[in-house]
Design an enzyme around this catalytic site. Sequence first.
Site, PDB file in Angstrom:
ATOM      1  N   GLU A 421     -16.566  56.380  53.846  1.00 51.96           N
ATOM      2  CA  GLU A 421     -18.030  56.281  53.828  1.00 51.96           C
ATOM      3  C   GLU A 421     -18.489  55.348  52.704  1.00 51.96           C
ATOM      4  O   GLU A 421     -19.313  55.693  51.853  1.00 51.96           O
ATOM      5  CB  GLU A 421     -18.649  57.674  53.690  1.00 51.96           C
ATOM      6  CG  GLU A 421     -18.295  58.584  54.862  1.00 51.96           C
ATOM      7  CD  GLU A 421     -18.750  60.021  54.685  1.00 51.96           C
ATOM      8  OE1 GLU A 421     -19.420  60.323  53.672  1.00 51.96           O
ATOM      9  OE2 GLU A 421     -18.437  60.857  55.551  1.00 51.96           O
ATOM     10  N   VAL A 422     -17.903  54.170  52.719  1.00 46.43           N
ATOM     11  CA  VAL A 422     -18.107  53.192  51.649  1.00 46.43           C
ATOM     12  C   VAL A 422     -19.574  52.778  51.578  1.00 46.43           C
ATOM     13  O   VAL A 422     -20.209  52.508  52.598  1.00 46.43           O
ATOM     14  CB  VAL A 422     -17.213  51.957  51.887  1.00 46.43           C
ATOM     15  CG1 VAL A 422     -17.468  50.899  50.826  1.00 46.43           C
ATOM     16  CG2 VAL A 422     -15.745  52.378  51.903  1.00 46.43           C
TER      17      VAL A 422
END
Length: 846
Positions: A421-422
């Site tokens: 979930e950059v």
Amino acid sequence: MRFLLVFFCCLELVAFSSEAQPKAKSAETRQLLNFDKDWKFILNPDEAKIKSQPESLSWRSLNLPHDWSIEGSYSETNGDWQSGYLPAGIGYYQKKFNITDEQLEKQVSIVFDGVYLNSEVWLNGHFLGKRPNGYIGFTYNLNKYLKKGENEITVKVDHSKPLSGRWYTGSGIYRHVWLKVTDPVYVNDRDLQIQSDVDEKNAKVSINLNILSEQAKATSSTLKIDILNPEGKIVKSTTNNISLKSGQNSQNYVFDIISAKLWSIEHPYLYKVKFSISTKGKVVDEYSLNFGIRKIEFSGEWGFKLNGENTKIKGVCLHQDAGLFGVAVPDEVLFGRLKQLKFMGTNAIRTSHHPFPPEFFNMCDSLGMMVMDEAFDGWEVAKAADDYGNYFDEWWKQDLTDLVLRDRNHPSVIMWSIGNEVRKPTVETQTKLIDLIHQLDPGRPVTQGGVDPTRGMKGDEAITNLDVKGFNGDGEEIGVYEKYHNAFPNVPMIGTEVPHTYQTRGVYRTKTNWRRRDFPAPWEINSKQAGKMGGLAEKVFPIEDLSKEEVFPEEQTTKYYNDFKFIDIPNFQPWSGNLFYQSSYDNATVRSSARKAWQHTLELPYVIGQFRWTAYDYLGETNQWPSRMANFGVIDICGFPKDHYYLYQSLWTDKPMVHMLPHWTHPGKEGVVIPMVVYTNCDEVNLHLNGKDLGTKPYLGEQLVWDIPYQPGELVVTGFKGGKLVAKEIVKTAGKPAKIQISTTEKSMTADGKDVLLCEITITDEQGVPVPQASPLLSFKISGSGKIKGTDNGDPLDLTDYTSSKRRAFKSKCLVVIQSTEELGNIVLEASGEALPTTSLKIEVK
């Protein structure tokens, strides 16, 4: 260490080595010496005195691994809801050690497996280096500043900025430290690569190694390579005369293994390769490494194959902390946790969201546990104010290289993950991460959890750069897998973080609870999404209520526990009573029940499998103060299984089983209809209450439910396969609390100063039946050759110090951990409580 839960003993498994490399057989070859013992430590000192007047400071003696944060007290002023409200700070470690004349002629290095975080290291006052990453190991050569006799290592650990992670990170030298001594001519284990190509029953094993020579002139040597089976028999061998120049010397060898034994989930067969270098007839270096031969394949059509067999990944995400141990987890505790997960049916672990310790991979190799090896949580943009994103640009290549080179020879590692979930990701950064991994390890695919920048961070407008497309929460939504597959049918897919279900051990609610509506997370509250489903309602898989009206309305949280007293929690919102405890029925979730998420995965052959969030409850990422942990685990933070553990056993294992929930002690609810749920993998199940047959139901993939008007007594559930009785469970109504039961699987410990014994404490009635709601304050006393390492109970709202010798039971249970000393003798543990007789346990230390 001795394992707490009885079912650990049911698994006969290959032993593992906790060392990164085996110890040498003699002083003439390499040595890998454990360097954990006899350190000094000080927290938040006057730093000017560290160099000028260290003797004037109040140092504390201890052994590593060590996490100073877990020794502290909870406070709302410590960090935040993500880091978990325990103290951080700046710590210094020092250790004196002696070096002989013989060792001065060798190459001497110090190896740190993990220091959290921003470590700086000095030898005899000379600076060796700095590493900001708190999860990847590092090595410093000591020869330049080493001297005969006494030497001193100093390590500074700077965790003064506590918002360094989205979970509890711990602080300190929390993994092992080693002193590595080799001849000037030695195998560089960092660069060693073993690859196998499997063709039906035979395998071609390629070995690429680098021999380093620190000598100024070229050297004539002999290299012997043996490949051995687990019984120690040599199956392949070669001996070659080699000329070694000063510096690096690459060597490449190929071996044909006929009728090779393959590493698999059921049979984790491990070969060993042994290298021996001789100069002038004298062995100067020996190094050996376990490896496995196996074949992995990935397809957008049929998913994943291991050794040619289609295999669904039954995975869990795992954080590295272990309750009262913090992140300084003893090897045997970690190994016990992996065995517990194996017994549940798990076949894969995702290392969420950072590198794990070296021994973890040795354990997974020996257990037949596959691994998604994850490098980073985020990239350039920090997700927590003080996290690794602040150092990513400078350090990503070094840290990612170190990870891949360290772990690529483990058969358990089947894929790499480059992020989770950059925040504000870019295609450019993703591409360079993928390219580096493919360069260093071309045999494994690369994936990423959640946000994929090649899709514009949402939708399915473009094909991914990843080898395997990962889905986090959106993988739980109706139609998401199908839509992506229809657009890109050649891309393999996996649920990197699916599903997200919650449960608190021993808590039950019969009405379905959706997180956003009923117990919102902090970000949902901050974004004004809380208290309603919003656009999520049409996307989730429906979960029917188990009753029209809530059967257990008393399960509301209004107080937390600290300083041995209950303290009111301000309740300002309609969801506040549900916020901290969640139901152990499969009905508290974000988007999908656990069983539906797995059914959906099974229905789609192109979905490789799933990694549920999470295996264990973990510290940090709380529902804000005063909660200390996240309630996602199928096992609580003490290691006590929740009902979800048995749900997954019913879905992931073939050994016949039945499990009932909830318990059957509900005073004051006589005549109230209780939904009794049964998990099973049998063909059909029968239920009796007090001898009365309540009927038989076939198992068709869904949970079985009996609505039973409550009356005290005995419930008996039996499972049948092919008409034969194969599984049985009995649940009885408990009386009043009357006894303290102490359970362990062993009655002896090792006198090494580090062995730990986990003691499960249960409050029972006179007949030994656990009393589900019992929560007396218990006191523990120890005498003899040991000490109390810590206590816990699994309650998210109990903020008692982990080092306390007093602990409330939570839902009838708590945990006491004993640590041995180095003295032979006995330990006596005494447990006493409110209106309960004292109970004792005697343990031999030998």
